[in-house]
Write a protein that holds these residues in place. Structure first.
Motif, PDB file in Angstrom:
ATOM      1  N   GLU A 127       0.813  -0.921   0.052  1.00 19.39           N
ATOM      2  CA  GLU A 127      -0.150   0.148   0.018  1.00 19.39           C
ATOM      3  C   GLU A 127       0.780   1.298  -0.086  1.00 19.39           C
ATOM      4  N   LEU A 128       2.028   1.050   0.195  1.00 21.22           N
ATOM      5  CA  LEU A 128       3.141   2.204   0.012  1.00 21.22           C
ATOM      6  C   LEU A 128       3.373   2.836  -1.203  1.00 21.22           C
ATOM      7  N   ASN A 129       3.567   3.934  -1.433  1.00 24.51           N
ATOM      8  CA  ASN A 129       3.769   4.661  -2.889  1.00 24.51           C
ATOM      9  C   ASN A 129       5.221   5.231  -2.785  1.00 24.51           C
ATOM     10  N   GLY A 130       6.306   4.609  -3.336  1.00 24.34           N
ATOM     11  CA  GLY A 130       7.613   5.423  -3.216  1.00 24.34           C
ATOM     12  C   GLY A 130       8.516   4.774  -2.337  1.00 24.34           C
ATOM     13  N   LYS A 131       9.647   5.111  -2.568  1.00 25.10           N
ATOM     14  CA  LYS A 131      10.638   4.409  -1.566  1.00 25.10           C
ATOM     15  C   LYS A 131      10.999   5.214  -0.150  1.00 25.10           C
ATOM     16  N   CYS A 132      10.644   6.508  -0.572  1.00 29.30           N
ATOM     17  CA  CYS A 132      10.507   7.393   0.693  1.00 29.30           C
ATOM     18  C   CYS A 132       9.533   6.892   1.897  1.00 29.30           C
ATOM     19  N   GLU A 133       8.354   6.720   1.403  1.00 33.34           N
ATOM     20  CA  GLU A 133       7.275   6.089   2.254  1.00 33.34           C
ATOM     21  C   GLU A 133       7.862   4.609   2.903  1.00 33.34           C
ATOM     22  N   GLN A 134       8.474   3.830   2.159  1.00 30.02           N
ATOM     23  CA  GLN A 134       9.062   2.767   2.654  1.00 30.02           C
ATOM     24  C   GLN A 134       9.904   2.997   3.762  1.00 30.02           C
ATOM     25  N   ALA A 135      11.081   3.932   3.510  1.00 29.81           N
ATOM     26  CA  ALA A 135      11.887   4.204   4.476  1.00 29.81           C
ATOM     27  C   ALA A 135      11.475   4.490   5.662  1.00 29.81           C
ATOM     28  N   LYS A 136      10.381   5.397   5.552  1.00 29.84           N
ATOM     29  CA  LYS A 136       9.977   6.229   6.766  1.00 29.84           C
ATOM     30  C   LYS A 136       9.105   4.939   7.791  1.00 29.84           C
ATOM     31  N   ARG A 137       8.451   3.725   6.860  1.00 32.73           N
ATOM     32  CA  ARG A 137       7.954   2.689   7.802  1.00 32.73           C
ATOM     33  C   ARG A 137       8.981   1.878   8.349  1.00 32.73           C
ATOM     34  N   ILE A 138      10.331   1.931   7.566  1.00 30.86           N
ATOM     35  CA  ILE A 138      11.167   0.970   8.344  1.00 30.86           C
ATOM     36  C   ILE A 138      11.610   1.745   9.521  1.00 30.86           C
ATOM     37  N   GLY A 139      11.741   3.016   9.313  1.00 30.54           N
ATOM     38  CA  GLY A 139      12.150   3.767  10.587  1.00 30.54           C
ATOM     39  C   GLY A 139      11.193   3.548  11.806  1.00 30.54           C
ATOM     40  N   LEU A 140       9.918   3.729  11.518  1.00 29.15           N
ATOM     41  CA  LEU A 140       9.075   3.298  12.541  1.00 29.15           C
ATOM     42  C   LEU A 140       8.926   1.803  13.232  1.00 29.15           C
ATOM     43  N   LEU A 141       9.370   0.924  12.236  1.00 28.72           N
ATOM     44  CA  LEU A 141       9.486  -0.563  12.707  1.00 28.72           C
ATOM     45  C   LEU A 141      10.575  -0.673  13.594  1.00 28.72           C
ATOM     46  N   ILE A 142      11.823  -0.274  13.170  1.00 28.26           N
ATOM     47  CA  ILE A 142      13.081  -0.075  13.749  1.00 28.26           C
ATOM     48  C   ILE A 142      12.879   0.429  14.946  1.00 28.26           C
TER      49      ILE A 142
END
Length: 121
Positions: free
Chosen positions: A67-82
């Motif tokens: 459901e994420l659009n683009g690599k920046c949104e993926q990176a932000k989600r990775i930050g939340l998960l870490i």
């Protein structure tokens, strides 16, 4: 002698300069970022014991980016998960190591996500 991409060698030099100044301790481990063309990887490392405490990437099995659009949104989600994983491991403060990359784009999005998740740096 093999030729090497000048961008790669320049980044390696930057990483060496940064590692002299940034060091992760047991109380405040180092959060290291690696960015490839497709994925982003982050580790929380205790340099005193030479151990990775927590790691997360866009290639993990439990990471869903449909459901994420683009690599920046993926990176932000990775930050939340870490940040969530770090809280479970008992880590609240870290030293941010941008890995020789410019603090812009995906690296910035990852750090903002980690801050929103509760990590302090």
């Amino acid at each position: 002698m093999a030729k090497t991409n000048p961008k790669v060698t320049a980044r390696k030099k930057r990483v060496q300069r940064i590692r002299v100044k940034i060091f992760g301790t047991t109380e405040r481990p180092r959060m290291s970022v690696y960015r490839s063309n497709k994925h982003i990887y982050v580790q929380i490392i205790d340099d005193m014991q030479h151990k990775t405490l927590v790691a997360m990437s866009t290639e993990d099995k439990n990471f869903d980016c449909t459901e994420l659009n683009g690599k920046c949104e993926q990176a932000k989600r990775i930050g939340l998960l870490i940040a969530e994983k770090a809280k479970i491991a008992g880590i609240e403060k870290v030293v941010f190591d941008r890995g020789g990359y410019i603090y812009h784009g995906r690296v910035k999005a990852l750090s903002e996500g980690a801050r929103e998740g509760g990590l302090q740096f």
